[in-house]
Scaffold this motif. Structure first.
Motif, PDB file in Angstrom:
ATOM      1  N   HIS A  95      -5.109  -5.034   5.545  1.00 46.61           N
ATOM      2  CA  HIS A  95      -3.913  -4.494   6.198  1.00 46.61           C
ATOM      3  C   HIS A  95      -2.721  -4.708   5.293  1.00 46.61           C
ATOM      4  N   LEU A  96      -1.882  -3.681   5.240  1.00 45.83           N
ATOM      5  CA  LEU A  96      -0.675  -3.726   4.424  1.00 45.83           C
ATOM      6  C   LEU A  96       0.545  -3.558   5.305  1.00 45.83           C
ATOM      7  N   THR A  97       1.593  -4.288   5.000  1.00 50.36           N
ATOM      8  CA  THR A  97       2.863  -4.009   5.651  1.00 50.36           C
ATOM      9  C   THR A  97       3.473  -2.810   4.929  1.00 50.36           C
ATOM     10  N   ASP A  98       4.486  -2.227   5.521  1.00 47.98           N
ATOM     11  CA  ASP A  98       5.160  -1.090   4.882  1.00 47.98           C
ATOM     12  C   ASP A  98       5.696  -1.488   3.510  1.00 47.98           C
ATOM     13  N   LYS A  99       6.266  -2.662   3.425  1.00 47.37           N
ATOM     14  CA  LYS A  99       6.841  -3.144   2.155  1.00 47.37           C
ATOM     15  C   LYS A  99       5.751  -3.317   1.103  1.00 47.37           C
ATOM     16  N   GLN A 100       4.621  -3.895   1.503  1.00 49.21           N
ATOM     17  CA  GLN A 100       3.523  -4.087   0.561  1.00 49.21           C
ATOM     18  C   GLN A 100       2.994  -2.743   0.056  1.00 49.21           C
TER      19      GLN A 100
END
Length: 168
Positions: free
Chosen positions: A4-9
């Motif tokens: 899972h990725l955050t938007d920033k990542q």
């Protein structure tokens, strides 16, 4: 493994692979005026990360995913384009056949009288019924070149015959 990725990542990942997406688009000679191929590359990057994000082979897998998705999109575009071309041809043939139906019977009598049997066969099957040269050749058990020859001879004969028809 699902990463899972955050938007920033993902923004950081995209910055890192942005040039590679553009490189693949350029390498495949894609004209991406509307950005749809770029978007496909971004989606492929996302999917590659979800599947291989923490794997040491991720850079290679990202390249393969992106390139493969772009090629798939090219193929899809080609299929759509081919289908549209065929649909346009069919629509044109239907409109043309409806125009032919409105010619007076004397016209077709004039045409038939000026042609040999093979030349009339060409007019009937190619022009009136819309068969391809290959289909006519197969039906008549001859070559496509022979069918083309019938058509060329028919056109030569009909030029003068139809000039007389239209001037009367």
């Amino acid at each position: 493994m699902d990463n899972h990725l955050t938007d920033k990542q993902f923004e950081d990942l995209l910055k890192q692979y942005n040039n590679m997406i553009h490189y693949q688009i350029h390498k495949l000679f894609i004209k991406d005026y509307e950005g749809e191929f770029y978007q496909e590359g971004v989606t492929a990057l996302w999917e590659a990360y979800r599947k291989y994000g923490h794997d040491p082979t991720f850079p290679k897998m990202a390249t393969i995913y992106i390139r493969s998705r772009l090629i798939d999109k090219i193929r899809k575009h080609k299929r759509v384009q081919d289908r549209e071309t065929v649909d346009e041809y069919i629509d044109h043939q239907i409109a043309f056949n409806k125009q032919i139906e409105h010619f007076d019977p004397h016209f077709w009598t004039t045409v038939r009288q000026n042609l040999s049997d093979k030349q009339w066969l060409f007019v009937e099957k190619r022009i009136l019924k819309g068969y391809s040269l290959k289909e006519i050749a197969e039906q008549e058990q001859t070559t496509v070149d022979a069918v083309k020859g019938w058509g060329q001879a028919a056109k030569r004969k009909l030029r003068s015959a139809l000039e007389d028809y239209y001037t009367t």
